[in-house]
Design an enzyme around this catalytic site. Structure first.
Site, mmCIF file in Angstrom:
data_model
loop_
_atom_site.group_PDB
_atom_site.id
_atom_site.type_symbol
_atom_site.label_atom_id
_atom_site.label_comp_id
_atom_site.label_asym_id
_atom_site.label_seq_id
_atom_site.Cartn_x
_atom_site.Cartn_y
_atom_site.Cartn_z
ATOM 1 N N ARG A 133 -0.001 21.271 -16.746
ATOM 2 C CA ARG A 133 -0.625 20.055 -16.009
ATOM 3 C C ARG A 133 0.292 19.321 -15.499
ATOM 4 N NH1 ARG A 133 -3.138 24.071 -16.872
ATOM 5 N NH2 ARG A 133 -4.711 24.449 -18.474
ATOM 6 N N SER A 180 -11.125 18.035 -19.833
ATOM 7 C CA SER A 180 -10.065 17.633 -21.058
ATOM 8 C C SER A 180 -9.593 16.457 -20.613
ATOM 9 C CB SER A 180 -9.103 18.742 -21.459
ATOM 10 O OG SER A 180 -9.775 19.861 -22.222
ATOM 11 N N GLU A 194 -4.271 14.010 -19.684
ATOM 12 C CA GLU A 194 -4.131 15.009 -18.489
ATOM 13 C C GLU A 194 -4.839 14.293 -17.344
ATOM 14 O OE1 GLU A 194 -5.916 18.954 -19.534
ATOM 15 O OE2 GLU A 194 -6.702 19.026 -17.363
HETATM 16 C C1 LIG Z 1 -16.122 20.243 -16.577
HETATM 17 C C2 LIG Z 1 -14.637 20.313 -16.172
HETATM 18 C C3 LIG Z 1 -14.103 21.184 -16.777
HETATM 19 C C4 LIG Z 1 -12.501 21.397 -16.371
HETATM 20 N N1 LIG Z 1 -11.767 22.475 -16.840
HETATM 21 C C5 LIG Z 1 -10.495 22.458 -16.424
HETATM 22 C C6 LIG Z 1 -9.882 23.680 -16.986
HETATM 23 O O1 LIG Z 1 -10.327 24.863 -17.558
HETATM 24 N N2 LIG Z 1 -8.471 23.809 -16.640
HETATM 25 C C7 LIG Z 1 -8.066 22.787 -15.876
HETATM 26 O O2 LIG Z 1 -6.604 22.862 -15.552
HETATM 27 N N3 LIG Z 1 -8.526 21.638 -15.319
HETATM 28 C C8 LIG Z 1 -9.779 21.529 -15.724
HETATM 29 N N4 LIG Z 1 -10.759 20.600 -15.387
HETATM 30 C C9 LIG Z 1 -9.904 19.269 -14.598
HETATM 31 C C10 LIG Z 1 -9.957 19.484 -13.153
HETATM 32 O O3 LIG Z 1 -10.988 20.373 -12.640
HETATM 33 C C11 LIG Z 1 -8.645 19.956 -12.426
HETATM 34 O O4 LIG Z 1 -7.480 19.206 -12.987
HETATM 35 C C12 LIG Z 1 -8.769 20.197 -11.090
HETATM 36 O O5 LIG Z 1 -7.372 21.005 -10.776
HETATM 37 C C13 LIG Z 1 -8.639 18.891 -10.235
HETATM 38 O O6 LIG Z 1 -8.929 19.218 -8.910
HETATM 39 P P1 LIG Z 1 -9.606 18.357 -8.039
HETATM 40 O O7 LIG Z 1 -9.717 18.695 -6.704
HETATM 41 O O8 LIG Z 1 -10.941 17.650 -8.587
HETATM 42 O O9 LIG Z 1 -8.483 17.096 -7.929
HETATM 43 P P2 LIG Z 1 -8.674 15.339 -8.202
HETATM 44 O O10 LIG Z 1 -9.492 15.127 -9.294
HETATM 45 O O11 LIG Z 1 -9.625 15.058 -6.894
HETATM 46 O O12 LIG Z 1 -7.407 14.924 -8.266
HETATM 47 C C14 LIG Z 1 -6.518 15.180 -9.283
HETATM 48 C C15 LIG Z 1 -4.977 14.808 -8.630
HETATM 49 O O13 LIG Z 1 -4.634 15.621 -7.889
HETATM 50 C C16 LIG Z 1 -4.128 14.833 -6.590
HETATM 51 N N5 LIG Z 1 -4.571 15.661 -5.451
HETATM 52 C C17 LIG Z 1 -5.942 16.091 -5.067
HETATM 53 N N6 LIG Z 1 -5.672 16.679 -3.982
HETATM 54 C C18 LIG Z 1 -4.211 16.764 -3.719
HETATM 55 C C19 LIG Z 1 -3.437 17.484 -2.502
HETATM 56 N N7 LIG Z 1 -4.165 17.879 -1.435
HETATM 57 N N8 LIG Z 1 -2.013 16.880 -2.323
HETATM 58 C C20 LIG Z 1 -1.707 16.338 -3.487
HETATM 59 N N9 LIG Z 1 -2.342 15.859 -4.526
HETATM 60 C C21 LIG Z 1 -3.671 16.056 -4.408
HETATM 61 C C22 LIG Z 1 -5.003 13.541 -6.808
HETATM 62 O O14 LIG Z 1 -4.462 12.498 -6.121
HETATM 63 C C23 LIG Z 1 -4.963 13.362 -8.253
HETATM 64 O O15 LIG Z 1 -3.575 12.786 -8.673
HETATM 65 C C24 LIG Z 1 -11.837 20.465 -15.704
HETATM 66 C C25 LIG Z 1 -12.762 19.191 -15.131
HETATM 67 C C26 LIG Z 1 -14.071 19.115 -15.547
HETATM 68 C C27 LIG Z 1 -14.887 18.171 -14.899
#
Ligand SMILES: Cc1cc2nc3c(=O)[nH]c(=O)nc-3n(C[C@H](O)[C@H](O)[C@H](O)COP(=O)(O)OP(=O)(O)OC[C@H]3O[C@@H](n4cnc5c(N)ncnc54)[C@H](O)[C@@H]3O)c2cc1C
Length: 305
Positions: free
Chosen positions: A172, A221, A291
């Site tokens: 992560r 998480s 995380e």
């Molecule tokens: C119900 C639920 C279940 C989940 N289950 C999991 C799981 O099983 N495994 C897991 O790993 N995660 C899980 N997550 C967490 C989350 O979905 C992941 O971390 C996901 O990868 C975040 O993606 P996002 O597009 O929403 O990023 P965001 O939340 O929008 O951003 C997260 C970070 O990434 C950066 N970022 C976003 N886009 C870019 C880009 N293009 N370039 C550079 N940096 C960028 C942002 O600046 C920020 O720092 C879960 C979340 C929820 C709500």
């Protein structure tokens, strides 16, 4: 040069004082000074080129792993979801996915091509860009194990390709060239039975839905699992399930989830996160690492409840 890049030719959606609560899965967060949803990659590059060089930038995917504080994000938020949406087969084993594509769409796309290895992405409710930034993983799969190369852009709009060896990738956590953001990835998959792979993940997701409060506002998480243990087990063993700060509560279903029960502020969520971490540290001597990424400014004192 500047005249050709005048904002009047931009084709995306530009908003000011955009409430970030509309763009985060926790449904909290104060306003972004400026919020830009590019029309496409060329439009995004043009937008970046006309920004003042000192403008603070925050890149947002689907907001499923960010806690935006109540005072909001000063500067500009670049929203990739809806913008960087290319998803194509490059050759028999490689798929190019834009940073704004939802992970579960990539999972289905690969499975339909009978390419396997990316099914776990169906369990990540974020974008490809967010998955690259977080090294998101589920069911034993991890984003960077699929990466052949990534394309980035810097704040001057310069695009570059990078190999995985140029990044330090951990659980992560990803560090790479500074001042660059992901715009796409080429993912390397294996030929196989796509439908069977997806069916297996669907089963795992159904099982996961029994143990996690899916559907309620959360960021998944909150803490990373410490080596050899589970954050949820440690939190539960401290008797913290169901504990609330205002509208933010530790889920009674899964102790590593914090739920916005309806009217939580980011400050309440963060206070609960800190309390949980302190209690686990006091009880077990283990420092849980977040995380979730907390960003932005706290609300001004008079605006707090
Ligand atoms: C119900 C639920 C279940 C989940 N289950 C999991 C799981 O099983 N495994 C897991 O790993 N995660 C899980 N997550 C967490 C989350 O979905 C992941 O971390 C996901 O990868 C975040 O993606 P996002 O597009 O929403 O990023 P965001 O939340 O929008 O951003 C997260 C970070 O990434 C950066 N970022 C976003 N886009 C870019 C880009 N293009 N370039 C550079 N940096 C960028 C942002 O600046 C920020 O720092 C879960 C979340 C929820 C709500």
């Amino acid at each position: 040069m500047m005249a050709a890049m005048s904002p009047t030719v931009l084709r995306g959606k530009l908003r000011h004082n955009e409430p970030m609560a509309r763009h985060t899965s926790w449904r909290v967060g104060g306003p972004a000074g400026t919020f830009y949803e590019a029309a496409d990659l060329d439009d995004l590059v043009m937008f970046l080129q006309q920004l003042p060089p000192d403008e603070p930038l925050f890149w947002l995917g689907l907001g499923s792993n960010v806690l935006v504080r109540d005072g909001g994000i000063p500067g500009t938020v670049i929203a990739t979801a809806g913008a960087l949406m290319d998803l194509v087969k490059v050759n028999e084993s490689t798929v190019r996915a834009g940073a704004g594509v939802a992970c579960n769409k990539v999972a289905r796309y690969c499975a339909n091509l009978n390419l396997v290895g990316g099914e776990f992405l169906a369990g990540i409710p974020g974008t490809v860009g967010g998955a690259l930034a977080m090294n998101a993983g589920a069911f034993g799969g991890e984003t960077w194990r699929l990466v052949k190369r990534v394309e980035t852009v810097d704040r001057r709009g310069v695009r570059r390709w990078h190999e995985p060896a140029e990044f330090q990738v951990a659980y992560r956590e990803v560090q790479g060239p500074t001042g660059e953001w992901f715009i796409a990835a080429e993912l390397l998959l294996q030929p196989g039975d796509g439908a069977a792979g997806l069916a297996r993940v669907k089963e795992l997701l159904e099982r996961r839905n029994q143990t996690q409060p899916i559907g309620l506002p959360s960021c998944g998480s909150v803490f990373r699992n410490p080596p050899g243990d589970h954050a949820a087990r440690l939190i539960e063993s401290c008797g913290l399930k169901g504990l609330c700060r205002g509208g933010a509560c530790v889920s009674t279903k899964h102790a590593n989830f914090i739920i916005n029960t309806g009217n939580a502020t980011a400050a309440e969520i963060e206070a609960l996160i800190d309390h949980v971490a302190e209690t686990v540290k006091r009880t077990h001597g283990i420092s849980l690492r977040r995380e979730v990424h907390a960003v932005g400014a706290a609300a001004k004192e008079e605006a707090r409840r």
